[in-house]
Scaffold this active site. Structure first.
Site, PDB file in Angstrom:
ATOM      1  N   HIS A 267      -9.523   0.820   4.939  1.00 48.53           N
ATOM      2  CA  HIS A 267      -8.179   1.222   5.720  1.00 48.53           C
ATOM      3  C   HIS A 267      -8.300   2.083   6.840  1.00 48.53           C
ATOM      4  O   HIS A 267      -9.162   3.020   6.759  1.00 48.53           O
ATOM      5  CB  HIS A 267      -7.016   1.687   4.590  1.00 48.53           C
ATOM      6  CG  HIS A 267      -5.785   1.721   5.407  1.00 48.53           C
ATOM      7  ND1 HIS A 267      -5.394   2.927   6.152  1.00 48.53           N
ATOM      8  CD2 HIS A 267      -4.711   0.923   5.136  1.00 48.53           C
ATOM      9  CE1 HIS A 267      -4.129   2.401   6.637  1.00 48.53           C
ATOM     10  NE2 HIS A 267      -3.675   1.120   5.986  1.00 48.53           N
TER      11      HIS A 267
ATOM     12  N   GLY B 151       4.720   1.399   4.690  1.00 47.17           N
ATOM     13  CA  GLY B 151       6.153   1.818   4.514  1.00 47.17           C
ATOM     14  C   GLY B 151       7.265   0.930   3.847  1.00 47.17           C
ATOM     15  O   GLY B 151       7.840   1.613   2.899  1.00 47.17           O
TER      16      GLY B 151
ATOM     17  N   GLU C 263      -6.776   4.375   7.853  1.00 44.86           N
ATOM     18  CA  GLU C 263      -6.458   5.869   7.756  1.00 44.86           C
ATOM     19  C   GLU C 263      -7.902   6.503   6.989  1.00 44.86           C
ATOM     20  O   GLU C 263      -8.252   7.640   7.281  1.00 44.86           O
ATOM     21  CB  GLU C 263      -5.238   6.094   6.863  1.00 44.86           C
ATOM     22  CG  GLU C 263      -4.187   6.065   7.578  1.00 44.86           C
ATOM     23  CD  GLU C 263      -2.916   5.333   6.827  1.00 44.86           C
ATOM     24  OE1 GLU C 263      -2.729   5.244   5.620  1.00 44.86           O
ATOM     25  OE2 GLU C 263      -1.817   4.845   7.471  1.00 44.86           O
TER      26      GLU C 263
ATOM     27  N   GLY D 188       2.498   2.230  10.657  1.00 43.75           N
ATOM     28  CA  GLY D 188       3.342   3.487  10.461  1.00 43.75           C
ATOM     29  C   GLY D 188       4.057   3.709  11.741  1.00 43.75           C
ATOM     30  O   GLY D 188       4.783   4.724  11.965  1.00 43.75           O
TER      31      GLY D 188
ATOM     32  N   ASN E 141       0.936  -1.143  -0.038  1.00 43.28           N
ATOM     33  CA  ASN E 141       0.029  -0.085  -0.026  1.00 43.28           C
ATOM     34  C   ASN E 141       0.809   1.156  -0.096  1.00 43.28           C
ATOM     35  O   ASN E 141       1.504   1.809   0.986  1.00 43.28           O
ATOM     36  CB  ASN E 141      -0.819   0.054   1.134  1.00 43.28           C
ATOM     37  CG  ASN E 141      -1.754   1.214   1.442  1.00 43.28           C
ATOM     38  OD1 ASN E 141      -1.854   2.041   0.611  1.00 43.28           O
ATOM     39  ND2 ASN E 141      -2.338   1.265   2.770  1.00 43.28           N
TER      40      ASN E 141
ATOM     41  N   LYS F 166       0.112   4.419  -0.272  1.00 47.59           N
ATOM     42  CA  LYS F 166      -0.587   5.431   0.465  1.00 47.59           C
ATOM     43  C   LYS F 166      -0.466   6.591  -0.424  1.00 47.59           C
ATOM     44  O   LYS F 166      -0.292   6.507  -1.664  1.00 47.59           O
ATOM     45  CB  LYS F 166      -0.015   5.763   1.619  1.00 47.59           C
ATOM     46  CG  LYS F 166      -0.325   4.289   2.497  1.00 47.59           C
ATOM     47  CD  LYS F 166       0.067   4.627   4.181  1.00 47.59           C
ATOM     48  CE  LYS F 166      -0.074   3.148   4.770  1.00 47.59           C
ATOM     49  NZ  LYS F 166       0.034   3.411   6.289  1.00 47.59           N
TER      50      LYS F 166
ATOM     51  N   SER G 146       3.648  -2.007  10.466  1.00 49.64           N
ATOM     52  CA  SER G 146       4.969  -2.231  10.514  1.00 49.64           C
ATOM     53  C   SER G 146       5.407  -3.252  10.232  1.00 49.64           C
ATOM     54  O   SER G 146       6.413  -3.790  10.958  1.00 49.64           O
ATOM     55  CB  SER G 146       5.098  -1.723  11.910  1.00 49.64           C
ATOM     56  OG  SER G 146       4.779  -0.542  12.462  1.00 49.64           O
TER      57      SER G 146
ATOM     58  N   GLU H 174      -5.128  -5.232  10.873  1.00 54.61           N
ATOM     59  CA  GLU H 174      -4.151  -4.141  10.887  1.00 54.61           C
ATOM     60  C   GLU H 174      -4.579  -3.389  12.517  1.00 54.61           C
ATOM     61  O   GLU H 174      -5.470  -2.474  12.072  1.00 54.61           O
ATOM     62  CB  GLU H 174      -4.395  -3.208   9.825  1.00 54.61           C
ATOM     63  CG  GLU H 174      -3.840  -3.813   8.479  1.00 54.61           C
ATOM     64  CD  GLU H 174      -3.457  -2.716   7.581  1.00 54.61           C
ATOM     65  OE1 GLU H 174      -2.310  -3.097   6.899  1.00 54.61           O
ATOM     66  OE2 GLU H 174      -4.190  -1.582   7.265  1.00 54.61           O
TER      67      GLU H 174
HETATM   68  P1  PGA Z   1       2.992   0.217   7.533  1.00 59.03           P
HETATM   69  O1  PGA Z   1       1.497   0.401   6.997  1.00 59.03           O
HETATM   70  O2  PGA Z   1       3.450  -0.979   7.077  1.00 59.03           O
HETATM   71  O3  PGA Z   1       3.618   1.469   7.160  1.00 59.03           O
HETATM   72  O4  PGA Z   1       2.762   0.207   9.071  1.00 59.03           O
HETATM   73  C1  PGA Z   1       0.648  -0.751   6.934  1.00 59.03           C
HETATM   74  C2  PGA Z   1      -0.696  -0.365   6.302  1.00 59.03           C
HETATM   75  O5  PGA Z   1      -1.307   1.005   6.746  1.00 59.03           O
HETATM   76  O6  PGA Z   1      -1.393  -0.916   5.592  1.00 59.03           O
END
Ligand code: PGA
Length: 251
Positions: A94, A234, A96, A172, A9, A11, A213, A166
């Protein structure tokens, strides 16, 4: 046997030119790992060039969100049909989107139905916040997200759905869940909720990913009997890292 799946992803990162370079760097490594379903989810503006570059590569493309309506006066939105022209997958719900853009279990539900209706594979995200986790509300919250987001789907379509667990506090932050905790949520909350909706066989047939993460250093700990892959944020922007995570998902 569920096929492992690892999705990146991206983002709100990468211009079209940067997206092209990232795909060029990723392709040689990703193409070698055929036993894992590999998916790249760039921003909308890069879906067209990325899908063209990945044509025939065996690597899929996904959007990061979409609207549920087929067309109409929804300024700024993208329809399932538009996504389907360029993608095979779509991330839905998601955290976010839930936190910053008002996504609810109800809108997730509409989007999942709309995705399945155009033969997209929805990657549906669920997970509790830090406060919910601390208050021991994980089972209640994640159970509700699964049931309200995924109820009422035609049973024969349901196995196409992919779920990503998640925990919001792990996204993140560099603070991944322990694999033990993640496996517990999948085994004791997510699959039983699915079994309640569609029966135990379907609950076992559905792929559940972990996200939050994930790095090349911790990915292998998660993958196993319960967790079938990862949704990577990330680390999906770092070609060497992402390829190693995909390699770790080989069964
Ligand atoms: P992250 O994000 O690997 O940066 O923690 C995961 C995600 O939002 O799907």
């Amino acid at each position: 046997m569920r096929k492992p799946l690892v999705a990146g992803n991206w983002k709100m990162n990468k211009t079209v030119e940067q997206a092209r370079s990232l795909v060029e760097e990723l392709l040689p490594g990703l193409q070698k790992v055929e036993s894992v379903e590999r998916v790249l989810c760039p921003p909308f503006t890069s879906l067209m060039p990325v899908s063209a570059m990945l044509m025939g590569s065996g690597i899929g493309v996904g959007a990061q969100d979409m609207h549920w309506e087929a067309s109409g006066a929804y300024t700024g939105e993208i329809s399932p049909q538009m996504v389907k022209e360029l993608c095979q997958y779509v991330i839905i719900g998601h955290s976010e989107r839930r936190t910053y853009f008002g996504e609810t279990d109800e809108s997730v539900h509409k989007k999942v139905l709309a995705a399945l209706a155009v033969q997209l594979t929805p990657i549906v995200c669920v997970g509790e916040t830090l406060n919910e986790n601390k208050a021991n509300r994980t089972a209640e919250v994640v159970g509700r997200q699964v049931v309200d987001g995924l109820k009422g789907i035609q049973p024969e379509l349901f196995p196409r759905v992919v779920i990503a667990y998640e925990p919001v506090w792990a996204i993140g932050t560099g603070l991944a869940a322990t694999s033990e905790d993640a496996v517990n949520v999948v085994r004791n909350i997510i699959r039983p909720a699915l079994a309640g909706l569609y029966g135990p066989d379907t609950a076992q047939a559905v792929r559940v990913l972990y996200g939050g993460s994930v790095t090349s250093a911790n990915a292998a700990e998660f993958f196993g009997d319960e967790i079938d892959g990862a949704l990577v944020g990330g680390a999906s922007l770092k070609p060497g890292e992402f390829v190693k995570i995909v390699e770790a998902a080989v069964r």
